[in-house]
Write a protein that holds these residues in place. Sequence first.
Motif, PDB file in Angstrom:
ATOM      1  N   PRO A   1       0.820  -1.220   0.000  1.00  0.00           N
ATOM      2  CA  PRO A   1       0.000   0.000   0.000  1.00  0.00           C
ATOM      3  C   PRO A   1       0.854   1.270   0.000  1.00  0.00           C
ATOM      4  CG  PRO A   1       0.119  -0.870   2.211  1.00  0.00           C
ATOM      5  CD  PRO A   1       0.854  -1.850   1.337  1.00  0.00           C
ATOM      6  N   MET A   2       0.219   2.398  -0.236  1.00  0.00           N
ATOM      7  CA  MET A   2       0.946   3.646  -0.389  1.00  0.00           C
ATOM      8  C   MET A   2       1.618   4.078   0.909  1.00  0.00           C
ATOM      9  SD  MET A   2       0.770   4.337  -3.537  1.00  0.00           S
ATOM     10  CE  MET A   2       1.446   5.998  -3.516  1.00  0.00           C
ATOM     11  N   GLN A   3       0.959   3.799   2.052  1.00  0.00           N
ATOM     12  CA  GLN A   3       1.551   4.209   3.336  1.00  0.00           C
ATOM     13  C   GLN A   3       2.877   3.502   3.572  1.00  0.00           C
ATOM     14  OE1 GLN A   3      -1.523   3.073   2.796  1.00  0.00           O
ATOM     15  NE2 GLN A   3      -3.026   3.963   4.229  1.00  0.00           N
ATOM     16  N   LEU A   4       2.920   2.208   3.264  1.00  0.00           N
ATOM     17  CA  LEU A   4       4.159   1.459   3.468  1.00  0.00           C
ATOM     18  C   LEU A   4       5.204   1.888   2.440  1.00  0.00           C
ATOM     19  CD1 LEU A   4       5.634  -0.759   5.008  1.00  0.00           C
ATOM     20  CD2 LEU A   4       4.649  -2.438   3.441  1.00  0.00           C
ATOM     21  N   ARG A   5       4.769   2.130   1.221  1.00  0.00           N
ATOM     22  CA  ARG A   5       5.695   2.601   0.185  1.00  0.00           C
ATOM     23  C   ARG A   5       6.314   3.941   0.598  1.00  0.00           C
ATOM     24  NH1 ARG A   5       6.803   2.041  -5.302  1.00  0.00           N
ATOM     25  NH2 ARG A   5       7.286   3.994  -6.381  1.00  0.00           N
ATOM     26  N   GLN A   6       5.468   4.838   1.141  1.00  0.00           N
ATOM     27  CA  GLN A   6       5.972   6.147   1.575  1.00  0.00           C
ATOM     28  C   GLN A   6       6.941   6.000   2.732  1.00  0.00           C
ATOM     29  OE1 GLN A   6       5.097   9.181  -0.032  1.00  0.00           O
ATOM     30  NE2 GLN A   6       6.929   9.755   1.147  1.00  0.00           N
ATOM     31  N   ARG A   7       6.651   5.077   3.645  1.00  0.00           N
ATOM     32  CA  ARG A   7       7.556   4.846   4.788  1.00  0.00           C
ATOM     33  C   ARG A   7       8.932   4.409   4.292  1.00  0.00           C
ATOM     34  NH1 ARG A   7       7.807   2.571  10.108  1.00  0.00           N
ATOM     35  NH2 ARG A   7      10.027   2.531  10.579  1.00  0.00           N
ATOM     36  N   MET A   8       8.967   3.482   3.346  1.00  0.00           N
ATOM     37  CA  MET A   8      10.241   3.005   2.818  1.00  0.00           C
ATOM     38  C   MET A   8      10.966   4.111   2.057  1.00  0.00           C
ATOM     39  SD  MET A   8      10.242   0.053   4.087  1.00  0.00           S
ATOM     40  CE  MET A   8      11.824  -0.416   3.400  1.00  0.00           C
ATOM     41  N   ALA A   9      10.206   4.948   1.338  1.00  0.00           N
ATOM     42  CA  ALA A   9      10.814   6.053   0.599  1.00  0.00           C
ATOM     43  C   ALA A   9      11.436   7.070   1.556  1.00  0.00           C
ATOM     44  CB  ALA A   9       9.775   6.732  -0.291  1.00  0.00           C
ATOM     45  N   ASP A  10      10.706   7.402   2.629  1.00  0.00           N
ATOM     46  CA  ASP A  10      11.217   8.376   3.597  1.00  0.00           C
ATOM     47  C   ASP A  10      12.474   7.846   4.290  1.00  0.00           C
ATOM     48  OD1 ASP A  10       9.108  10.002   2.942  1.00  0.00           O
ATOM     49  OD2 ASP A  10       7.888   9.446   4.692  1.00  0.00           O
ATOM     50  N   ASP A  11      12.454   6.569   4.652  1.00  0.00           N
ATOM     51  CA  ASP A  11      13.629   5.970   5.301  1.00  0.00           C
ATOM     52  C   ASP A  11      14.837   5.982   4.368  1.00  0.00           C
ATOM     53  OD1 ASP A  11      12.066   5.533   7.472  1.00  0.00           O
ATOM     54  OD2 ASP A  11      11.963   3.355   7.278  1.00  0.00           O
TER      55      ASP A  11
END
Length: 478
Positions: A458-468
């Motif tokens: 999902p987008m939330q997990l994708r965004q978390r990985m991108a931010d990290d």
Amino acid sequence: MEFTFEYSPTVDLLSHLVPRQSLSSPICLSKAVRLWVMLRSIYGHESDPVYCDLGHSFTSLEWRNAFFTDVADFHQQFDGNSLEHLNPDCHCNQTIHYWLFEGYLREEEQKWYQNFINACCLNHDAPVASFLQSLTWNSKAPANPKKNRIFACVGKTLKNNLKDLVKLGYVDHDGKNYYQKEDIAKLYQPPEIKNSDKKNIVIPIIHEDLSEVPGIFQETEGEIQRFFMHVDYAVARKDLDSDLLYQFKEIWQENPFPVVKLKYESASLHRLVERIIHPVCLYYYQRALYLCGYGQTPKHRNKIDWYNYRLDRIRHCETLDWSDDAIPTLLKDQEKKPFTPHYIDQQLRQALGFDFYKPQKTMVLRFNQEFSEKYIDESFRHETFTKFSNPKALASWQKKQALSATENQQLNKYLDQWRNTDPNNPTHSYYRMDYRVDDNNVVMRLRAWGPNVEVLFPMQLRQRMADDSKTMATLYQF
């Protein structure tokens, strides 16, 4: 031969045949039932349908030829072609349910279920019947008749099982021949005539393919130890109060066992809190020991829920009687129907992550093709880890989900890329897996794969990985 093996397949007997292993593992249960049948074939009464008149000395091939039918066509190779043997007169066609409840020396089904639940510390409503049909605790898995045919296996498995009977003391072996023993009646005694109440201690290893390995190498008398298991343990040894382990061992020997009041050093709250919980089991997971408990949580004294308490952060533990007024009313209900470790095991199998009480979602991953072929394909990551065979399979899954417009747009972009890729020369592999939302172990698993994996949904997990990834990149700028 004076002794005849005419015991029914009780849970006690099957546990005896796979010492220090849990029958809740499909591999261990199948092995135990095979060993029980093999003992009947060697030492059984002449009226037993599986009895083989082998004489005092026999080879593994002689046993095989006497036990199976149509050996030359279906039981001679090591490739498992016995799955195609459909002769109803051959023992390879019988399912585990048949051996336990329908065949010679059968058990009473409901009584066996209850004994199995008690021995394996399962919930009283554990789906044992469906487990025996599918040989998996995954409730969504369909019945698998081929998997249930426990003698439709490769020859090497049966040879290893004969060696297991040697280790148990039921037969002798000189490297070539197996020999019946004259006095084996004392090797197994039914519970009513046992003189000792001592029980085998089983340390369950959740990954079923690994659960059998320690037992194989358990007996090493006069030999050099050849099996070692190294586990990462991040907690300082001085921070682990071993008295707690003995304290919980004593608690769980009581019936019903009491609730406990903990003084817990909460990392998220940065302070010591007092909480009352119903302790269920200890778990080693990802470099630390945890107490899985149901009750007040560190952040919410007035909310009753599950929480994994890291053992080294428990500063004090005392037991409370169930009548104690300090125990929350909702928690007192657990005295009538307490949770068991099996419930936790079931939740862990439903989604990746140790915080089994958190919400569950599905992620879609895209792996670099070369990395996938070397390290991902044909590997076990979780029960729900599944590869999409083609773009159509991913599109079909997508249609069944209630996705936002942004999420559909994101997946459609990658679907178009996949459709436009030469199927004979793929660039990526696509997988799906269920996981626990906001479980840090899930994020760490994804980080370990590094640039070889991309979270598409999902987008939330994708965004978390991108931010990290962006934060990490700034640390390494020159």
